[in-house]
Design a protein around this motif. Structure first.
Motif, PDB file in Angstrom:
ATOM      1  N   UNK A  99       0.866  -1.184   0.000  1.00 54.39           N
ATOM      2  CA  UNK A  99       0.000   0.000   0.000  1.00 54.39           C
ATOM      3  C   UNK A  99       0.897   1.226   0.000  1.00 54.39           C
ATOM      4  N   UNK A 100       0.421   2.315  -0.583  1.00 63.54           N
ATOM      5  CA  UNK A 100       1.219   3.540  -0.588  1.00 63.54           C
ATOM      6  C   UNK A 100       1.437   4.033   0.844  1.00 63.54           C
ATOM      7  N   UNK A 101       2.529   4.771   1.053  1.00 64.79           N
ATOM      8  CA  UNK A 101       2.922   5.177   2.401  1.00 64.79           C
ATOM      9  C   UNK A 101       1.853   5.967   3.140  1.00 64.79           C
ATOM     10  N   UNK A 102       1.236   6.924   2.412  1.00 60.08           N
ATOM     11  CA  UNK A 102       0.273   7.778   3.113  1.00 60.08           C
ATOM     12  C   UNK A 102      -0.928   6.973   3.590  1.00 60.08           C
ATOM     13  N   UNK A 103      -1.232   5.882   2.862  1.00 55.64           N
ATOM     14  CA  UNK A 103      -2.330   5.013   3.292  1.00 55.64           C
ATOM     15  C   UNK A 103      -1.945   4.287   4.570  1.00 55.64           C
ATOM     16  N   UNK A 104      -0.698   3.791   4.597  1.00 51.54           N
ATOM     17  CA  UNK A 104      -0.230   3.110   5.798  1.00 51.54           C
ATOM     18  C   UNK A 104      -0.253   4.068   6.988  1.00 51.54           C
ATOM     19  N   UNK A 105       0.056   5.356   6.713  1.00 55.35           N
ATOM     20  CA  UNK A 105       0.031   6.362   7.767  1.00 55.35           C
ATOM     21  C   UNK A 105      -1.363   6.498   8.365  1.00 55.35           C
ATOM     22  N   UNK A 106      -2.376   6.543   7.494  1.00 57.23           N
ATOM     23  CA  UNK A 106      -3.753   6.669   7.973  1.00 57.23           C
ATOM     24  C   UNK A 106      -4.153   5.434   8.761  1.00 57.23           C
ATOM     25  N   UNK A 160      -6.993   3.163  -8.612  1.00 57.30           N
ATOM     26  CA  UNK A 160      -6.431   2.342  -7.532  1.00 57.30           C
ATOM     27  C   UNK A 160      -4.930   2.585  -7.353  1.00 57.30           C
ATOM     28  N   UNK A 161      -4.266   3.009  -8.414  1.00 54.86           N
ATOM     29  CA  UNK A 161      -2.829   3.261  -8.352  1.00 54.86           C
ATOM     30  C   UNK A 161      -2.484   4.313  -7.291  1.00 54.86           C
ATOM     31  N   UNK A 162      -3.472   5.167  -6.958  1.00 56.59           N
ATOM     32  CA  UNK A 162      -3.226   6.186  -5.931  1.00 56.59           C
ATOM     33  C   UNK A 162      -2.971   5.573  -4.566  1.00 56.59           C
ATOM     34  N   UNK A 163      -3.507   4.391  -4.323  1.00 62.46           N
ATOM     35  CA  UNK A 163      -3.317   3.777  -3.007  1.00 62.46           C
ATOM     36  C   UNK A 163      -2.490   2.509  -3.039  1.00 62.46           C
ATOM     37  N   UNK A 164      -2.406   1.870  -4.196  1.00 62.67           N
ATOM     38  CA  UNK A 164      -1.710   0.592  -4.254  1.00 62.67           C
ATOM     39  C   UNK A 164      -0.442   0.725  -5.084  1.00 62.67           C
ATOM     40  N   UNK A 165       0.626   0.058  -4.652  1.00 65.42           N
ATOM     41  CA  UNK A 165       1.813   0.026  -5.491  1.00 65.42           C
ATOM     42  C   UNK A 165       1.633  -1.030  -6.567  1.00 65.42           C
ATOM     43  N   UNK A 166       2.462  -0.920  -7.599  1.00 71.88           N
ATOM     44  CA  UNK A 166       2.275  -1.776  -8.783  1.00 71.88           C
ATOM     45  C   UNK A 166       2.202  -3.281  -8.502  1.00 71.88           C
ATOM     46  N   UNK A 167       3.059  -3.823  -7.609  1.00 70.37           N
ATOM     47  CA  UNK A 167       2.971  -5.285  -7.410  1.00 70.37           C
ATOM     48  C   UNK A 167       1.563  -5.718  -6.966  1.00 70.37           C
ATOM     49  N   UNK A 168       0.927  -4.891  -6.119  1.00 68.60           N
ATOM     50  CA  UNK A 168      -0.402  -5.257  -5.635  1.00 68.60           C
ATOM     51  C   UNK A 168      -1.438  -5.132  -6.749  1.00 68.60           C
ATOM     52  N   UNK A 169      -1.323  -4.090  -7.565  1.00 71.09           N
ATOM     53  CA  UNK A 169      -2.252  -3.941  -8.688  1.00 71.09           C
ATOM     54  C   UNK A 169      -2.075  -5.101  -9.664  1.00 71.09           C
ATOM     55  N   UNK A 170      -0.810  -5.444  -9.944  1.00 66.62           N
ATOM     56  CA  UNK A 170      -0.540  -6.534 -10.879  1.00 66.62           C
ATOM     57  C   UNK A 170      -1.128  -7.842 -10.347  1.00 66.62           C
ATOM     58  N   UNK A 171      -0.956  -8.079  -9.045  1.00 61.70           N
ATOM     59  CA  UNK A 171      -1.510  -9.290  -8.447  1.00 61.70           C
ATOM     60  C   UNK A 171      -3.031  -9.301  -8.592  1.00 61.70           C
ATOM     61  N   UNK A 172      -3.639  -8.161  -8.284  1.00 57.66           N
ATOM     62  CA  UNK A 172      -5.089  -8.014  -8.379  1.00 57.66           C
ATOM     63  C   UNK A 172      -5.566  -8.340  -9.792  1.00 57.66           C
ATOM     64  N   UNK A 173      -4.928  -7.718 -10.790  1.00 59.88           N
ATOM     65  CA  UNK A 173      -5.333  -7.951 -12.182  1.00 59.88           C
ATOM     66  C   UNK A 173      -5.118  -9.420 -12.559  1.00 59.88           C
ATOM     67  N   UNK A 182      -6.653  14.166   2.782  1.00 62.08           N
ATOM     68  CA  UNK A 182      -7.481  15.167   3.464  1.00 62.08           C
ATOM     69  C   UNK A 182      -8.919  14.642   3.635  1.00 62.08           C
ATOM     70  N   UNK A 183      -9.473  14.063   2.548  1.00 66.94           N
ATOM     71  CA  UNK A 183     -10.830  13.524   2.616  1.00 66.94           C
ATOM     72  C   UNK A 183     -10.913  12.428   3.673  1.00 66.94           C
ATOM     73  N   UNK A 184      -9.896  11.558   3.666  1.00 66.73           N
ATOM     74  CA  UNK A 184      -9.924  10.436   4.599  1.00 66.73           C
ATOM     75  C   UNK A 184      -9.882  10.900   6.047  1.00 66.73           C
ATOM     76  N   UNK A 185      -9.287  12.067   6.269  1.00 70.31           N
ATOM     77  CA  UNK A 185      -9.187  12.561   7.634  1.00 70.31           C
ATOM     78  C   UNK A 185     -10.567  12.832   8.241  1.00 70.31           C
ATOM     79  N   UNK A 186     -11.577  13.020   7.390  1.00 68.53           N
ATOM     80  CA  UNK A 186     -12.932  13.236   7.905  1.00 68.53           C
ATOM     81  C   UNK A 186     -13.673  11.918   8.138  1.00 68.53           C
ATOM     82  N   UNK A 187     -13.053  10.808   7.775  1.00 71.51           N
ATOM     83  CA  UNK A 187     -13.695   9.517   8.016  1.00 71.51           C
ATOM     84  C   UNK A 187     -14.827   9.212   7.051  1.00 71.51           C
TER      85      UNK A 187
END
Lengths: 351, 76
Positions: free
Chosen positions: A192-199, A320-333, B42-47
């Motif tokens: 997963x992309x870093x910012x997603x892991x952060x959330x 989906x590329x915004x949240x997933x790195x290529x290996x995960x997208x490739x696996x999904x496809x 930012x959107x996700x921060x609102x849940x």
């Protein structure tokens, strides 16, 4: 198809809704049971005859168009009401803390009835993960939601009968469940992309959703019809017109050599590969599917093509590329494509 | 003055929501500061999970689809 919002004061009450629905239901059945007579009357009025290419094409068009639109309107209205019981927030609550396995089955089923537009795929994805829904279970949901949709089921039912619709439903769910199980098993969270892991590491606030009464549910059904049928009817008309042309003018067995049962084994993967870059919806594809099958194409091959158009679209990958790195997208496809191929071969074997 | 944010990645429904809120605010003569949030983190921060979502004065009041006109009027 007027899509103007009713002024607030003239919003119908619950009694008006019930009365209107009763009348509409009676009318619906009355019209639906006279479709052949209608199409016969149209070609007679145009001075055409059965058995001629133009006559057959026009008959196909005037039989299929009202039939598909009637089925679609009815089912989309019902789905609009059903969806009011399954907000994404509720679905997430139902799925969080579910075990792998049970969770995958439930997620695939909820994928059919939970409303969300494709631009919400990413927020939904993150929302599920942050509530503790496992990655594989989340994927089961994301795969089944577009693939097993009501428009596809209605059209398959209307054109090929309930057996084909049921088989499609069952196999579509199977692909979603198994693909989710495999992705979960591969433990790909690190892709997963870093910012997603952060959330995911923090905790997001939750929005509980809203409560509705029956009048609001009926209104939601009506709005769903306006949105879906209002959007897809041009695709359906074009699809049926193309289908009608194929039906009337393409010779019998024309498709059999390259898409039929006895076509070489690679015709199925080729059909799937052809489907991925196409971006349309079930409504535009299925009338063509019907006509192709009438000309000797195998059902499995054509359905696999259709599934790849709906479930593996390029625009969806880009989102989906915004949240997933290529290996995960490739696996999904890869996994979904393998599942679709399997479905195609099974259909070709069974039918 | 009410601070309203529409959360959404830019699909048609999000744009319709913005337009609807502008319309209702103009009709009622309420002054608002309307902004669009398109950034995903930012959107996700609102849940919010289903877009478009609407945030009024920092509180999420709606998610998933264009809100009904009467609801918009209620927020204002």
């Amino acid at each position: 198809m007027g899509s103007a919002d009713l002024p607030e004061k003239s919003r119908p009450s619950l009694r008006v809704w019930l009365l209107g629905l009763a009348v509409a239901t009676l009318l619906w059945f009355a019209v639906y049971s006279h479709l052949t007579e209608f199409a016969d009357a149209v070609i007679a009025a145009l001075g055409l005859a059965h058995g001629t290419p133009l006559g057959e094409a026009v008959h196909f068009f005037f039989y299929d168009t009202p039939k598909v639109l009637l089925l679609l309107t009815g089912i989309v209205f019902l789905m609009g009401i059903i969806q009011t019981f399954f907000s994404p927030e509720r679905t997430r609550a139902l799925l969080s803390g579910k075990r792998v396995g049970v969770g995958n089955v439930l997620a695939a089923l909820l994928g059919i009835v939970t409303p969300f537009c494709s631009c919400s795929a990413v927020p939904l994805f993150i929302g599920f993960l942050s509530a503790g829904v496992p990655l594989g279970v989340t994927f089961s949901f994301l795969i089944s939601a577009p693939m097993v949709n009501e428009v596809a089921l209605v059209l398959l039912f209307g054109m090929f009968g309930w057996q084909v619709a049921a088989l499609y439903l069952g196999l579509g769910l199977a692909v979603a469940i198994i693909a989710g199980l495999v992705i979960g098993h591969l433990k790909m969270e690190r892709h997963l992309e870093d910012w997603v892991q952060g959330i995911l590491a923090g905790s997001a606030p939750e929005f509980a959703g809203e409560r509705l009464d029956w009048r609001e549910r009926f209104t939601a059904g009506g709005r769903h019809v306006r949105e879906i049928v209002g959007k897809v009817w041009p695709y359906i008309l074009v699809g049926i017109a193309l289908g009608a042309a194929i039906h009337g003018y393409v010779p019998e067995d024309f498709m059999a050599s390259f898409m039929g049962k006895d076509a070489p084994w690679w015709s199925l993967p080729a059909a799937v590969a052809l489907g991925v870059p196409m971006y349309t919806n079930a409504a535009g594809v299925i009338p063509i599917v019907e006509a192709l099958i009438g000309k000797g194409a195998a059902l499995g091959t054509v359905l696999a093509f259709m599934m790849s158009v709906i479930a593996l679209s390029l625009p969806e990958m880009i989102i989906l590329r915004k949240v997933l790195r290529l290996p995960l997208i490739a696996t999904f496809v890869g996994i979904v494509a393998a599942g679709i191929l399997l479905v195609g071969y099974v259909f070709n074997l069974v039918l | 003055m009410k601070d309203i944010k529409v959360l959404g990645t830019g699909c048609a429904n999000c744009k319709n929501t913005v337009r609807l809120i502008e319309e209702v605010a103009a009709e009622k003569g309420v002054s608002i500061s309307l902004s669009k949030v398109e950034d995903l983190p930012e959107i996700m921060r609102y849940g919010v999970m289903s877009t478009p979502g609407v945030v009024v004065d920092g509180k999420v009041v709606h998610a998933g689809g264009v809100p009904e006109r009467s609801k918009v009027a209620g927020w204002l």
